[in-house]
Design a protein around this motif. Sequence first.
Motif, short mmCIF file in Angstrom:
data_model
loop_
_atom_site.label_atom_id
_atom_site.label_comp_id
_atom_site.label_asym_id
_atom_site.label_seq_id
_atom_site.Cartn_x
_atom_site.Cartn_y
_atom_site.Cartn_z
N PRO A 73 0.80 -1.23 0.00
CA PRO A 73 0.00 0.00 0.00
C PRO A 73 0.83 1.28 0.00
CG PRO A 73 -0.86 -1.58 1.57
CD PRO A 73 0.45 -2.11 1.11
N ILE A 74 0.34 2.28 -0.74
CA ILE A 74 1.01 3.58 -0.83
C ILE A 74 0.63 4.43 0.37
CG2 ILE A 74 1.22 5.70 -2.19
CD1 ILE A 74 0.49 4.01 -4.67
N GLN A 75 1.63 4.90 1.11
CA GLN A 75 1.40 5.76 2.27
C GLN A 75 1.52 7.24 1.90
OE1 GLN A 75 0.47 4.06 5.10
NE2 GLN A 75 0.58 2.37 3.62
N ILE A 77 7.65 9.00 -6.86
CA ILE A 77 8.38 8.61 -5.66
C ILE A 77 7.35 8.29 -4.59
CG2 ILE A 77 10.13 9.26 -3.98
CD1 ILE A 77 9.83 11.31 -7.13
N VAL A 78 7.52 7.17 -3.91
CA VAL A 78 6.48 6.63 -3.04
C VAL A 78 7.07 6.12 -1.74
CG1 VAL A 78 4.76 4.78 -2.84
CG2 VAL A 78 5.02 5.98 -5.00
N ILE A 79 6.33 6.26 -0.65
CA ILE A 79 6.57 5.48 0.56
C ILE A 79 5.57 4.33 0.53
CG2 ILE A 79 6.48 5.40 3.08
CD1 ILE A 79 7.34 8.29 3.16
N SER A 94 7.33 -3.38 7.70
CA SER A 94 8.31 -2.35 7.35
C SER A 94 7.81 -1.53 6.17
CB SER A 94 9.66 -3.00 6.99
OG SER A 94 9.51 -3.85 5.86
N GLN A 95 8.57 -0.49 5.85
CA GLN A 95 8.28 0.37 4.71
C GLN A 95 9.55 0.56 3.88
OE1 GLN A 95 6.90 3.96 6.61
NE2 GLN A 95 4.75 3.33 6.56
N VAL A 96 9.36 1.05 2.65
CA VAL A 96 10.49 1.44 1.80
C VAL A 96 10.14 2.74 1.09
CG1 VAL A 96 11.32 -0.91 1.39
CG2 VAL A 96 9.64 0.11 -0.17
N VAL A 97 11.18 3.44 0.66
CA VAL A 97 11.03 4.56 -0.27
C VAL A 97 11.38 4.01 -1.65
CG1 VAL A 97 11.78 6.88 -0.89
CG2 VAL A 97 11.71 6.19 1.52
#
Length: 555
Positions: free
Chosen positions: A483-485, A501-503, A511-514
Motif C-alpha cells: 500500500p502507498i502511504q 516517488i512513493v513510501i 516495514s516500509q520502503v522509499v
Amino acid sequence: MKVKTLRKQERLSFLPGILLIFLLLPFLALAWLRPAGSGERTPDLELYPWAYLRHGRPLVPGERTASVLAVGDVMLGRGVSAEPDPWGDVAGWFQDADLTLGNLEVALVDGGTPRQAPTGEVQPILLSASPASAESLRQAGFDILGLANNHSLDYGVIGLEETIAHLQQAGLEIVGATTENGAVAPFYYQVNGVGLAFLAFNAVPDPHPLQVCPTGITCSPHPVRWDPAVAAAAITSAKIQADAVIVSMHWGFEYEPWHDPSQEKAVRIMLEAGADLIVGHHPHVVQAIAVNGDQFTAYSLGNFVFDQGADDTRQGLALRAFFDGDGLRAVQVLPIRAGSRPRLLTLSEGAPLLAQVLPPPTRVGFACDKSGCTPANVPQTGHTGLFYAGQIDLTGDGLPETVRREGERITIYEKGSVVWRSPPAWRVVDAALGDPNDDGRYEVLLAIWQRDEAGYERSQPYIVGHRGGEYTLLWGGRPVVDPIQELTVGDVDGDGTDELIVIEEMADGLSQVVSVWRWTGWTFSLVWRSQYGWYRDLILVEGNQTLISVVPASK
C-alpha cells in the motif's frame, strides 16, 4: 536612514536560552500560578524556548541589540469590535520590544464603498473597523503595521488611503503599500546602533484585479504585490542600508497547516537576496518555522487578534527577534491564545503548539540517477510530505487552478469556484501535482483506497487530468500489493521527465520502503527501493539536483 527614538523600556538582562521544551517543564510550577496575561503579573518571557541562537550562545547582559516583536493577523472589526479591551491580557509584556510589528488585515474606514465581485460570482469577505482602532493599536504597543494583504483594498484605493491616514495620525508606521509613483518603500528603524529595514509583500492572488482601481482613480497606494525580481532587488538594496532586513509575507492557503513548495522557492529568493527574518501570515493557523544558517523563516504565525472560532485559528505565535550589527542574533517563540482578547499561553498550555514547531525532525536523503539512488545530505526542514494544497495549470490556459485536499477528498477550484471533486468512494490519502505520465500536460496524481468487488479496501494510484473540456480519470492503476502511504512526483534522475516517488508499506505490515518508479507509456515500472525501515514526510528538495528527503520513523 529614518531614525526613531526609543520609546519602549530596554531589556536589562537575559537568562540563558532554553532550547527544548521538556527542559522547561520542571520550572512550570514555580514560574506560573495562573494563566499568562491574567492582569495580575507580568510573565517572565525568559522561560520560553529559543528557536535560534547564533552559534548556540544565549544572549548576555550588556549586548547591544535591537528587539522586534512580530505577531500574525490583526483584525479589529466584526466580533472583535464588541470586546471593550482586546489588549487587556497582553498589556504586561506586549510593549517589551523596541518595535512591534503586525499584519493589519482590516480597513479602517468611516463608511466607504466596499469592493464587489461581478454579478453571479462569489462576493468577497469584507473586513472593516472603526478609524478609532488606529489609536487603540498605538496604545497597545504596536509601532508598525503591514498593509500588504488581500483585505487592504476591501474598500478600494480610497479606503486604503483612509486607513493609512488614520494610522499615521496615530503615530504608527506602515509598510507594504506602494508610494505615489508605485515604488516599494522600506521602513528603516535604528536603535542601539543597529539598523533595521522592513518590507512587506502580498502573494495572495486578487480574484478581481480589475475592480481594484475605479475609472479615473490612480492605483496608488496599493498593497505591494509579490514579484520575485522586485522583491529580491528591494531586499538587496535594503540590506546595503541596514544591518538586518525583516520581510512580512502574506502568502499560502487559508487554514492549511503546512506551507507549499512555491513558498519554499520564494524563501530561497528572499534569503539569497539578504533577508534575515521572514514573517508569514494569511493561513490563520500556525505553520512550521525553518532555520537556514543565520536566517529564520516563520511560514505563518496564525492569528493574533481575530474573531474566528475554530480551534486551530485560536492558536498563534509571537516572535521575539533580536538583532545586532551582524544581523539576526536570536529568536524566541511565544505561544498565543488568539481571539478577540488574545493572551500569552503558559508553558504547559503552549507545550503542544511549541512541540509542533520546535524543532524539526532529522531528515535523511537520497540522490538518484537512471540506475538508482544513494544516500545524500539534505536540508533539515519541518515541511510535511502530505499534500494539503497547491496550484498548477491543469487546463492548459496559462492560469493555475487551486487543488486542495479536504478531509479524504480532492477538490479543484477555478477562480474560487469548485469545478471537480473526487468521488466519495475514493478515500484519498495523498496527492501530488506534476506530469507523472510524461504527456506534456499537468495532472493530479492520487493515492487512494477503494473497495474492490469483494468489499476489501485496496490501495491504488490514479491520475486525474483535464481533457476535452472536463476533468476525468486518465489512468487508474491496479490495486498494489504494498500500500502507498505517501507519494510525490518530480525529476529526481535529471532526465527531464518526472518520476513517481512513493513510501510503500510492505504487505506483511512489518516495514516500509522509499521507492522510485518510471512511467513506461501505460504504467509505472520500479527503478529503485530503499532499505527496509519506517518513513514519513516524503518531500523533494530542489537545487542543482532534485533530492529525495524523508524522516526516519518508528512504527
